[in-house]
Write a protein that holds these residues in place. Structure first.
Motif, mmCIF file in Angstrom:
data_model
loop_
_atom_site.group_PDB
_atom_site.id
_atom_site.type_symbol
_atom_site.label_atom_id
_atom_site.label_comp_id
_atom_site.label_asym_id
_atom_site.label_seq_id
_atom_site.Cartn_x
_atom_site.Cartn_y
_atom_site.Cartn_z
ATOM 1 N N ASN A 122 0.811 -1.237 0.000
ATOM 2 C CA ASN A 122 0.000 0.000 0.000
ATOM 3 C C ASN A 122 0.836 1.276 0.000
ATOM 4 O O ASN A 122 0.282 2.372 0.001
ATOM 5 N N ARG A 123 2.167 1.148 -0.030
ATOM 6 C CA ARG A 123 3.015 2.347 -0.079
ATOM 7 C C ARG A 123 3.160 2.903 -1.496
ATOM 8 O O ARG A 123 3.624 4.035 -1.659
ATOM 9 N N ALA A 124 2.801 2.112 -2.503
ATOM 10 C CA ALA A 124 2.965 2.557 -3.890
ATOM 11 C C ALA A 124 1.689 2.275 -4.678
ATOM 12 O O ALA A 124 1.176 1.162 -4.670
ATOM 13 N N ARG A 125 1.212 3.299 -5.365
ATOM 14 C CA ARG A 125 0.055 3.176 -6.254
ATOM 15 C C ARG A 125 0.572 3.332 -7.678
ATOM 16 O O ARG A 125 0.979 4.424 -8.090
ATOM 17 N N LEU A 126 0.563 2.260 -8.428
ATOM 18 C CA LEU A 126 1.104 2.257 -9.785
ATOM 19 C C LEU A 126 -0.044 2.357 -10.777
ATOM 20 O O LEU A 126 -0.944 1.519 -10.790
ATOM 21 N N ILE A 127 -0.009 3.394 -11.610
ATOM 22 C CA ILE A 127 -1.084 3.647 -12.563
ATOM 23 C C ILE A 127 -0.514 3.594 -13.968
ATOM 24 O O ILE A 127 0.327 4.428 -14.343
ATOM 25 N N PRO A 128 -0.947 2.622 -14.794
ATOM 26 C CA PRO A 128 -0.474 2.572 -16.176
ATOM 27 C C PRO A 128 -1.240 3.556 -17.054
ATOM 28 O O PRO A 128 -2.426 3.817 -16.834
ATOM 29 N N GLY A 129 -0.532 4.123 -18.030
ATOM 30 C CA GLY A 129 -1.194 5.020 -18.968
ATOM 31 C C GLY A 129 -0.373 6.257 -19.249
ATOM 32 O O GLY A 129 0.590 6.561 -18.530
ATOM 33 N N PRO A 130 -0.728 7.004 -20.284
ATOM 34 C CA PRO A 130 -0.035 8.260 -20.591
ATOM 35 C C PRO A 130 -0.214 9.264 -19.464
ATOM 36 O O PRO A 130 -1.321 9.442 -18.945
ATOM 37 N N ALA A 131 0.854 9.929 -19.098
ATOM 38 C CA ALA A 131 0.819 10.850 -17.960
ATOM 39 C C ALA A 131 -0.238 11.931 -18.133
ATOM 40 O O ALA A 131 -0.940 12.291 -17.182
ATOM 41 N N LEU A 132 -0.355 12.467 -19.350
ATOM 42 C CA LEU A 132 -1.285 13.574 -19.558
ATOM 43 C C LEU A 132 -2.741 13.133 -19.540
ATOM 44 O O LEU A 132 -3.646 13.968 -19.494
ATOM 45 N N ASP A 133 -2.967 11.806 -19.557
ATOM 46 C CA ASP A 133 -4.311 11.282 -19.339
ATOM 47 C C ASP A 133 -4.568 11.025 -17.854
ATOM 48 O O ASP A 133 -5.688 11.191 -17.371
ATOM 49 N N VAL A 134 -3.516 10.611 -17.147
ATOM 50 C CA VAL A 134 -3.657 10.223 -15.740
ATOM 51 C C VAL A 134 -3.622 11.426 -14.799
ATOM 52 O O VAL A 134 -4.439 11.535 -13.874
ATOM 53 N N LEU A 135 -2.692 12.345 -15.013
ATOM 54 C CA LEU A 135 -2.487 13.444 -14.071
ATOM 55 C C LEU A 135 -3.735 14.291 -13.826
ATOM 56 O O LEU A 135 -3.979 14.684 -12.670
ATOM 57 N N PRO A 136 -4.544 14.600 -14.831
ATOM 58 C CA PRO A 136 -5.744 15.409 -14.562
ATOM 59 C C PRO A 136 -6.723 14.754 -13.591
ATOM 60 O O PRO A 136 -7.579 15.442 -13.020
ATOM 61 N N ARG A 137 -6.579 13.449 -13.369
ATOM 62 C CA ARG A 137 -7.464 12.758 -12.438
ATOM 63 C C ARG A 137 -6.966 12.822 -10.994
ATOM 64 O O ARG A 137 -7.678 12.393 -10.074
ATOM 65 N N LEU A 138 -5.761 13.322 -10.791
ATOM 66 C CA LEU A 138 -5.199 13.415 -9.448
ATOM 67 C C LEU A 138 -5.639 14.728 -8.798
ATOM 68 O O LEU A 138 -5.922 15.714 -9.458
ATOM 69 N N ALA A 139 -5.653 14.725 -7.458
ATOM 70 C CA ALA A 139 -6.258 15.828 -6.697
ATOM 71 C C ALA A 139 -5.426 17.104 -6.729
ATOM 72 O O ALA A 139 -4.196 17.069 -6.590
ATOM 73 N N ASP A 140 -6.105 18.238 -6.881
ATOM 74 C CA ASP A 140 -5.465 19.544 -6.776
ATOM 75 C C ASP A 140 -4.829 19.713 -5.399
ATOM 76 O O ASP A 140 -5.433 19.346 -4.380
ATOM 77 N N ARG A 141 -3.622 20.251 -5.374
ATOM 78 C CA ARG A 141 -2.902 20.543 -4.126
ATOM 79 C C ARG A 141 -2.833 19.336 -3.189
ATOM 80 O O ARG A 141 -2.762 19.489 -1.975
ATOM 81 N N GLY A 142 -2.807 18.155 -3.781
ATOM 82 C CA GLY A 142 -2.803 16.950 -2.965
ATOM 83 C C GLY A 142 -1.436 16.318 -2.780
ATOM 84 O O GLY A 142 -1.334 15.267 -2.137
ATOM 85 N N TYR A 143 -0.376 16.963 -3.290
ATOM 86 C CA TYR A 143 0.936 16.323 -3.285
ATOM 87 C C TYR A 143 2.014 17.245 -2.735
ATOM 88 O O TYR A 143 1.976 18.461 -2.916
ATOM 89 N N ASP A 144 2.979 16.610 -2.071
ATOM 90 C CA ASP A 144 4.098 17.341 -1.474
ATOM 91 C C ASP A 144 5.272 17.459 -2.441
ATOM 92 O O ASP A 144 6.086 18.384 -2.333
#
Length: 226
Positions: A122-144
């Motif tokens: 559970n320490r790593a979430r691996l998501i396959p796919g083009p970055a520009l398709d995946v990144l927009p699905r990640l949360a705003d201001r959710g990363y350090d």
């Protein structure tokens, strides 16, 4: 006669600087101790034709992740898990690495690397796919921290997404920005090098970022979001 002497002295000085620089890079890599899982991951990367971050660059990633107390890190370009292991070692014990790659077989190798390095599933979430398709699905201001080591033609888009993903005070890091010296070279350059030059210029001139270009590995461009 005198100008020729000066030129000879200049070439000797440049050679000494080059030699000293190479020795410094070698020492920086030797300073870092990598265990068997990381060395195996490097072998897998070489077999796949990939260029993972150097040990010195990996140690900088560890340091940066630790310096911001990173609990959530996004990585663009999983590879075989070399950079991911360094990031995980620097993150908080409850931190999660979200890593994106277009190649599922690379991510399978990275999953094995993370497991062999002692990290829980559970320490790593691996998501396959083009970055520009995946990144927009990640949360705003959710990363350090966001680490980018993927398609150089898309670095400007990665920067825009990173600024959206990062919390204030978070870090974005780009690997390979020196492109084996081509970024600062003269003469015609391929499009990917021109993109890197644009990236460096945009990061340097941004009023929203505090940045530094580190001559580690093939260059790490680091910036903190205000």
């Amino acid at each position: 006669m005198e100008p020729a002497i000066r030129r000879r002295r200049g070439r000797g000085r440049e050679a000494a600087i080059s030699s000293n620089g190479q020795a410094s890079w070698t020492l920086a890599d030797a300073f870092v101790t990598e265990d068997e899982p990381l060395l195996l991951a490097r072998d897998r990367a070489r077999e796949a034709g990939l260029r993972p971050v150097t040990p010195a660059a990996g140690s900088v990633l560890r340091l940066l992740a630790a310096s911001v107390g990173a609990k959530a890190v996004a990585e663009i370009g999983t590879g075989t898990g070399v950079s991911g292991v360094h990031l995980l070692h620097g993150m908080r014990a409850d931190g999660v690495l979200t890593t994106v790659d277009t190649e599922p077989e690379y991510q399978q190798a990275a999953r094995q690397t993370f497991r062999a390095s002692g990290f829980a599933v559970n320490r790593a979430r691996l998501i396959p796919g083009p970055a520009l398709d995946v990144l927009p699905r990640l949360a705003d201001r959710g990363y350090d921290l966001v680490f980018c080591d993927a398609d150089r033609l898309e670095v400007l888009e990665y920067l825009a997404e990173s600024l959206r993903l990062l919390r204030p005070g978070g870090l974005v890091v780009f690997a390979g920005v020196l492109a084996n010296g081509r970024t600062v070279g003269t003469g015609p350059q391929p499009t990917e090098v021109l993109r890197l030059r644009e990236l460096i210029r945009e990061v340097r001139e941004s009023e929203d970022l505090v940045s530094s270009l580190l001559p580690v590995g093939d260059g790490l461009l680091c910036a903190a979001k205000r």
